[in-house]
Design a protein around this motif. Structure first.
Motif, PDB file in Angstrom:
ATOM      1  N   ALA A   1      41.419  28.932  46.519  1.00  0.00           N
ATOM      2  CA  ALA A   1      41.305  28.506  47.918  1.00  0.00           C
ATOM      3  C   ALA A   1      41.250  26.989  48.017  1.00  0.00           C
ATOM      4  CB  ALA A   1      40.052  29.116  48.554  1.00  0.00           C
ATOM      5  N   ARG A   2      41.690  26.517  49.170  1.00  0.00           N
ATOM      6  CA  ARG A   2      41.594  25.095  49.530  1.00  0.00           C
ATOM      7  C   ARG A   2      40.674  25.068  50.737  1.00  0.00           C
ATOM      8  NH1 ARG A   2      46.293  21.544  48.698  1.00  0.00           N
ATOM      9  NH2 ARG A   2      45.673  19.485  49.445  1.00  0.00           N
ATOM     10  N   VAL A   3      39.551  24.364  50.640  1.00  0.00           N
ATOM     11  CA  VAL A   3      38.582  24.371  51.733  1.00  0.00           C
ATOM     12  C   VAL A   3      38.236  22.941  52.135  1.00  0.00           C
ATOM     13  CG1 VAL A   3      37.581  26.596  51.051  1.00  0.00           C
ATOM     14  CG2 VAL A   3      36.560  24.476  50.206  1.00  0.00           C
ATOM     15  N   ARG A   4      37.874  22.788  53.400  1.00  0.00           N
ATOM     16  CA  ARG A   4      37.397  21.490  53.889  1.00  0.00           C
ATOM     17  C   ARG A   4      36.023  21.224  53.301  1.00  0.00           C
ATOM     18  NH1 ARG A   4      37.226  21.894  60.108  1.00  0.00           N
ATOM     19  NH2 ARG A   4      35.743  20.210  59.675  1.00  0.00           N
ATOM     20  N   ALA A   5      35.860  20.026  52.769  1.00  0.00           N
ATOM     21  CA  ALA A   5      34.588  19.701  52.121  1.00  0.00           C
ATOM     22  C   ALA A   5      33.440  19.603  53.107  1.00  0.00           C
ATOM     23  CB  ALA A   5      34.730  18.391  51.347  1.00  0.00           C
TER      24      ALA A   5
ATOM     25  N   LEU B   1      26.789  24.677  45.913  1.00  0.00           N
ATOM     26  CA  LEU B   1      27.507  23.928  44.888  1.00  0.00           C
ATOM     27  C   LEU B   1      28.714  23.198  45.471  1.00  0.00           C
ATOM     28  CD1 LEU B   1      27.291  26.312  41.800  1.00  0.00           C
ATOM     29  CD2 LEU B   1      25.827  24.377  42.419  1.00  0.00           C
ATOM     30  N   LEU B   2      29.360  23.786  46.468  1.00  0.00           N
ATOM     31  CA  LEU B   2      30.462  23.095  47.143  1.00  0.00           C
ATOM     32  C   LEU B   2      29.956  21.832  47.836  1.00  0.00           C
ATOM     33  CD1 LEU B   2      32.275  26.197  48.649  1.00  0.00           C
ATOM     34  CD2 LEU B   2      33.221  24.664  46.921  1.00  0.00           C
ATOM     35  N   ARG B   3      28.827  21.949  48.514  1.00  0.00           N
ATOM     36  CA  ARG B   3      28.257  20.766  49.191  1.00  0.00           C
ATOM     37  C   ARG B   3      27.756  19.731  48.175  1.00  0.00           C
ATOM     38  NH1 ARG B   3      26.372  24.970  52.407  1.00  0.00           N
ATOM     39  NH2 ARG B   3      24.328  24.908  51.388  1.00  0.00           N
TER      40      ARG B   3
ATOM     41  N   GLU C   1      38.796  17.432  50.656  1.00  0.00           N
ATOM     42  CA  GLU C   1      39.179  18.824  50.442  1.00  0.00           C
ATOM     43  C   GLU C   1      38.827  19.225  49.022  1.00  0.00           C
ATOM     44  OE1 GLU C   1      42.765  20.540  52.944  1.00  0.00           O
ATOM     45  OE2 GLU C   1      43.422  18.963  51.583  1.00  0.00           O
ATOM     46  N   LEU C   2      38.481  20.493  48.876  1.00  0.00           N
ATOM     47  CA  LEU C   2      38.098  21.018  47.571  1.00  0.00           C
ATOM     48  C   LEU C   2      39.033  22.149  47.167  1.00  0.00           C
ATOM     49  CD1 LEU C   2      34.232  21.296  48.125  1.00  0.00           C
ATOM     50  CD2 LEU C   2      35.502  19.382  47.104  1.00  0.00           C
TER      51      LEU C   2
ATOM     52  N   GLU D   1      37.037  21.456  42.244  1.00  0.00           N
ATOM     53  CA  GLU D   1      37.551  20.121  41.985  1.00  0.00           C
ATOM     54  C   GLU D   1      37.999  19.489  43.285  1.00  0.00           C
ATOM     55  OE1 GLU D   1      41.991  20.484  40.474  1.00  0.00           O
ATOM     56  OE2 GLU D   1      40.688  22.006  39.563  1.00  0.00           O
ATOM     57  N   ALA D   2      38.086  18.173  43.287  1.00  0.00           N
ATOM     58  CA  ALA D   2      38.557  17.455  44.465  1.00  0.00           C
ATOM     59  C   ALA D   2      40.071  17.539  44.548  1.00  0.00           C
ATOM     60  CB  ALA D   2      38.119  15.988  44.383  1.00  0.00           C
ATOM     61  N   LEU D   3      40.587  17.675  45.776  1.00  0.00           N
ATOM     62  CA  LEU D   3      42.034  17.681  45.984  1.00  0.00           C
ATOM     63  C   LEU D   3      42.441  16.370  46.640  1.00  0.00           C
ATOM     64  CD1 LEU D   3      42.569  21.316  47.286  1.00  0.00           C
ATOM     65  CD2 LEU D   3      42.946  20.425  44.986  1.00  0.00           C
TER      66      LEU D   3
END
Length: 198
Positions: free
Chosen positions: A60-64, A92-94, A104-105, A196-198
Motif C-alpha cells: 500500500a501507498r498511504v499518506r503519512a 509505527l507509521l506515525r 507518503e509511505l 519506507e518513505a516514498l
C-alpha cells in the motif's frame, strides 16, 4: 610527510529501549537501530494464530499525515486483539513519519510461508522499518562479518528495526546487510511489516 589516513570504521548497531531513542539512527556510525520492546503475550498469541490460518499480502501507498490500513485488513478476524494490533501498526507509521518527515509511505504487510529475500542483501532505500509480528524475525550481519557471513544475528518478534540502506546520505557501501529467515522447511509462517518513505 602526510599523516596516514585512518580507515573508515564499520558502521555499528544500537539497541534502544524507548521509541524516542530510535532517533539514534541519525548517528553517522550506525546503520541499524533496534527498539527492543518485548512481547505483548495475548497479542502475540492472536498474531500467531492469524499467521497460521490466514493469508495477507498488502502493498500500500498511504499518506503519512493520515495513515489508515483498515480497509486492506478486513479479511482478518475482528475484535479487541485486531484493534490493538492495528493501533500498533498505525503507531509505527506515525513514528516513522515523525522520524523522517515523509509525505507518503510505502507499506508492506505479509504473511509468508517461505523466505521473501533469502540471500543477504542491502536495500536501495534511505531507511526501512521492519517489524516481525509472528514467526522468525529478520536476520542480519555486522558489517565487519559480511565477507564470512557469520555470526548471523536475528531480531526478535515485536522488535522495531530501522535499517539504513544504500541511499541514506553518505551511507553508500554501508547499507545494513540482512535477509529473511529460512522458514520453508520448518512449517512456520511469519507476519511482518515493512515501512519506507516514498
Amino acid at each position: 610527510m602526510q599523516p596516514a589516513l585512518r580507515p573508515r570504521a564499520f558502521p555499528a548497531q544500537a539497541f534502544v529501549w524507548t521509541p524516542e531513542e530510535l532517533a539514534d539512527i541519525y548517528r553517522e556510525d550506525l546503520n541499524l537501530c533496534v527498539w527492543r520492546r518485548g512481547l505483548d503475550t495475548p497479542l502475540a498469541h492472536w498474531l500467531s494464530d492469524v499467521a497460521a490460518t490466514r493469508e495477507l499480502d498488502v502493498i500500500a501507498r498511504v499518506r503519512a499525515d493520515a495513515p489508515d490500513l483498515r480497509r486492506w485488513l478486513d479479511g482478518l478476524p475482528q475484535g479487541p486483539q485486531f484493534e490493538a494490533w492495528l493501533a500498533d501498526v498505525h503507531f509505527l507509521l506515525r513514528l516513522y513519519t515523525d522520524l523522517f518527515g515523509a509525505a507518503e509511505l510505502g507499506v508492506r504487510l505479509h504473511i509468508l510461508a517461505s523466505a521473501m529475500c533469502p540471500a543477504f542483501h542491502v536495500d536501495r532505500v534511505g531507511v526501512r522499518l521492519l517489524c516481525t509480528y509472528a514467526g522468525p524475525a529478520t536476520e542480519w550481519l555486522e558489517n565487519a562479518h559480511v565477507a564470512r557471513g557469520e555470526p548471523v544475528h536475528a531480531l526478535e518478534r515485536f522488535d522495531v528495526a530501522l535499517l539504513k540502506g544504500e541511499s541514506w546520505p553518505g551511507n553508500q557501501g554501508n547499507g545494513a546487510v540482512h535477509r529473511s529467515p529460512a522458514i520453508a522447511d520448518s512449517g512456520q509462517r511469519r507476519l511482518f511489516l515493512s515501512i519506507e518513505a516514498l
